[in-house]
Design an enzyme around this catalytic site. Structure first.
Site, PDB file in Angstrom:
ATOM      1  N   HIS A 268       0.997  -1.198  -0.111  1.00  0.00           N
ATOM      2  CA  HIS A 268       0.014  -0.020   0.077  1.00  0.00           C
ATOM      3  C   HIS A 268       0.994   1.216  -0.052  1.00  0.00           C
ATOM      4  CE1 HIS A 268      -3.234  -3.079   0.505  1.00  0.00           C
ATOM      5  NE2 HIS A 268      -2.992  -3.125   1.732  1.00  0.00           N
ATOM      6  N   ASP A 319      -5.034  -8.709  -3.082  1.00  0.00           N
ATOM      7  CA  ASP A 319      -5.365  -8.199  -1.733  1.00  0.00           C
ATOM      8  C   ASP A 319      -6.550  -8.927  -1.127  1.00  0.00           C
ATOM      9  OD1 ASP A 319      -5.481  -7.238   0.924  1.00  0.00           O
ATOM     10  OD2 ASP A 319      -5.123  -5.055   0.372  1.00  0.00           O
TER      11      ASP A 319
HETATM   12  C1  NGQ Z   1      -5.480  -6.959   6.063  1.00  0.00           C
HETATM   13  N1  NGQ Z   1      -6.147  -5.430   4.677  1.00  0.00           N
HETATM   14  O1  NGQ Z   1      -4.355  -7.648   6.536  1.00  0.00           O
HETATM   15  O2  NGQ Z   1      -6.330  -8.017   5.708  1.00  0.00           O
HETATM   16  C2  NGQ Z   1      -5.624  -5.493   6.138  1.00  0.00           C
HETATM   17  C3  NGQ Z   1      -6.642  -5.191   6.934  1.00  0.00           C
HETATM   18  C4  NGQ Z   1      -5.457  -4.775   9.315  1.00  0.00           C
HETATM   19  C5  NGQ Z   1      -5.827  -4.471   3.826  1.00  0.00           C
HETATM   20  N2  NGQ Z   1      -4.811  -3.905   4.173  1.00  0.00           N
HETATM   21  C6  NGQ Z   1      -6.388  -5.640   8.454  1.00  0.00           C
HETATM   22  N3  NGQ Z   1      -6.242  -4.559   2.634  1.00  0.00           N
HETATM   23  O3  NGQ Z   1      -5.072  -3.773   9.061  1.00  0.00           O
HETATM   24  O4  NGQ Z   1      -5.388  -5.251  10.408  1.00  0.00           O
HETATM   25 ZN    ZN Z   2      -3.294  -6.831   2.812  1.00  0.00          ZN
END
Ligand code: NGQ
Ligand code: ZN
Length: 455
Positions: A268, A319
């Site tokens: 990101h 993702d």
């Molecule tokens: C994840 N998702 O690890 O799935 C993360 C969100 C978090 C993205 N960055 C969860 N798309 O940050 O704890």
């Molecule tokens: Zn992620």
């Protein structure tokens, strides 16, 4: 003879004519010769390109796709989505994870990805205990990759805290909990899986979920040159929490405290100052961009133009898997920039003015670097991973090679990937994965089971 004659093939220096591709029993290219003569008996294909690397995946989230698009009582955000995702992750069994991953990987293959980087953090049982084999769920996801034929870089996740400053995990995060020792144990168990199709690296989840001391400890024990991926600066809220904690922004803090170099992938990296843009570019790390998920979750837009001006490297990932299409990631990567800048044709370089060509080639290079595997090019010594486009489709029929990627990336919505080879084996033929019926049956059964739980 393990060979394919490509009337047009995308090599590192662009489209070349009459390319004879040969590979060995292990699935590595042994010869890539342009301007060759077609020999009888060698199968031919008109439009051949390297398969794309998907550098960021949470496979289990594929089963959540489309189910979080309902407004709640307060304003929805990344953080409210995350609560739903946690709830969803609570009960999935290792068998179900494998079934979901197999479906996802087959879809990714059909859309032109031939490698995945799996950022894998659902590692404990629902009650928070380790499975008897600590690497149980990671093994299942690798099994799914092997079943579908896709190459994989498995990245077991270091996940200890709920926020900056070592805040204790919430009960909903019990399945994710690992400390440095746990992660090293899981990696140790995965080592025998390493081969031409499977690499093993590590992923500190984020600076929210892992401390610098823990990350250092893991790196100290990790074999050199393994990929290291981390989520960073994905939300303004995260940047603010980081400032409150250390007085530094996440990327600034990361670069000041850890040896970020070419084996790192900063996933990101959305919210950056100009200094941070330059510092990431100079570090040699890959920016792991996931435009469809970043849009879906309302993250923001990566400063692509200035990053490219500084020589920054990037790749793309799906993702949360709201899309399984490499085309859609690249298209939205460029479209986000156009909307932001109110200009056109932004992802280019001095030597490559064609946006589709620039995006595909740059994402291949960055993706291969992030995967830590010899992929991303039709070249001797690389994996024989390739896609054949549907040259019969009205969008591609009779066009010049130089226009292929522009049409492929920017025109229409049909899937133009017809056949896919990974490591010398055809895994998609005529747009169908060779094991699709069994994979889809198992996936549908899994979705039905998960629906039952939610009811
Ligand atoms: C994840 N998702 O690890 O799935 C993360 C969100 C978090 C993205 N960055 C969860 N798309 O940050 O704890
Ligand atoms: Zn992620």
């Amino acid at each position: 003879m393990k060979a394919l004659f490509a009337h047009n093939a995308l090599l590192a220096d662009g489209w070349r004519k009459n390319v004879l591709l040969q590979w060995d029993d292990r699935g590595n290219f042994t010869a890539v010769q342009a301007d060759a003569v077609a020999a009888p008996g060698i199968p031919g294909a008109r439009l051949v390109m390297p398969g794309m690397v998907n550098l960021h995946s949470h496979a289990f989230q594929r089963a959540l796709g489309g189910l979080t698009e309902v407004a709640g009582d307060s304003k929805d955000s990344f953080w409210t989505w995350r609560d739903l995702m946690y709830r969803f992750a609570r009960n999935i069994t290792p068998e179900q994870m494998e079934a979901i991953a197999a479906q996802l990987y087959a879809e990714c293959l059909r859309h032109g990805y031939t490698s995945m980087c799996e950022f894998h953090y659902v590692q404990r049982a629902p009650d928070g205990s380790m499975y008897p084999q600590a690497s149980e769920t990671a093994q299942r996801v690798i099994a799914a990759a092997r079943q579908t034929g896709i190459g994989i870089t498995m990245l077991p996740v270091l996940y200890s805290y709920a926020g900056f400053g070592e805040q204790p995990l919430k009960p909903e995060q019990a399945r994710f909990r690992t400390d440095a020792r746990d992660v090293l144990k899981i990696i140790g168990e995965l080592e025998p899986q390493r081969d031409a199709q499977v690499e093993v690296g590590v992923a500190p989840h984020s600076l929210r979920a892992a401390s610098v001391a823990q990350i250092r400890e893991v790196l100290d024990h990790l074999p050199k040159a393994r990929p290291v991926h981390i989520h960073i600066a994905e939300q303004q809220g995260e940047v603010q929490q980081s400032l409150d904690f250390s007085g530094k922004r996440p990327v600034q803090y990361l670069l000041e405290n850890l040896p970020v170099d070419a084996r790192w992938c900063l996933v990101h990296a959305t919210h950056l100052t100009p200094e941070e843009v330059m510092a990431i570019a100079q570090s040699g790390a890959v920016a792991g961009l996931c435009p469809t998920t970043e849009a879906n979750l309302g993250d923001g837009l990566f400063p692509l133009e200035s990053f490219l001006e500084q020589g920054g490297r990037f790749g793309v990932g799906s993702d949360s898997h709201v899309s399984q299409s490499a085309v859609e990631e690249l298209r939205w990567l460029e479209y986000g920039q156009r909307l932001l800048q109110q200009r056109r044709n932004i992802a280019t370089s001095v030597s490559e003015r064609r946006v589709g060509d620039f995006l595909w080639q740059a994402a291949l290079q960055g993706g291969a670097q992030a995967a830590g595997r010899p992929v991303g090019a039709l070249a001797v010594g690389k994996r024989a991973d390739l896609i054949v486009l549907d040259d019969d489709h009205p969008n591609l029929d009779g066009i010049e090679a130089a226009d292929v990627l522009g049409c492929f990336v920017f025109s229409g919505n049909d899937n133009l990937v017809r056949d896919v080879m990974v490591g010398g084996h055809w895994v998609v033929r005529g747009q169908k994965h060779v094991a699709q019926p069994a994979i889809t049956t198992r996936f549908k059964k899994t979705l039905a089971e998960l629906r039952e739980l939610r009811a």
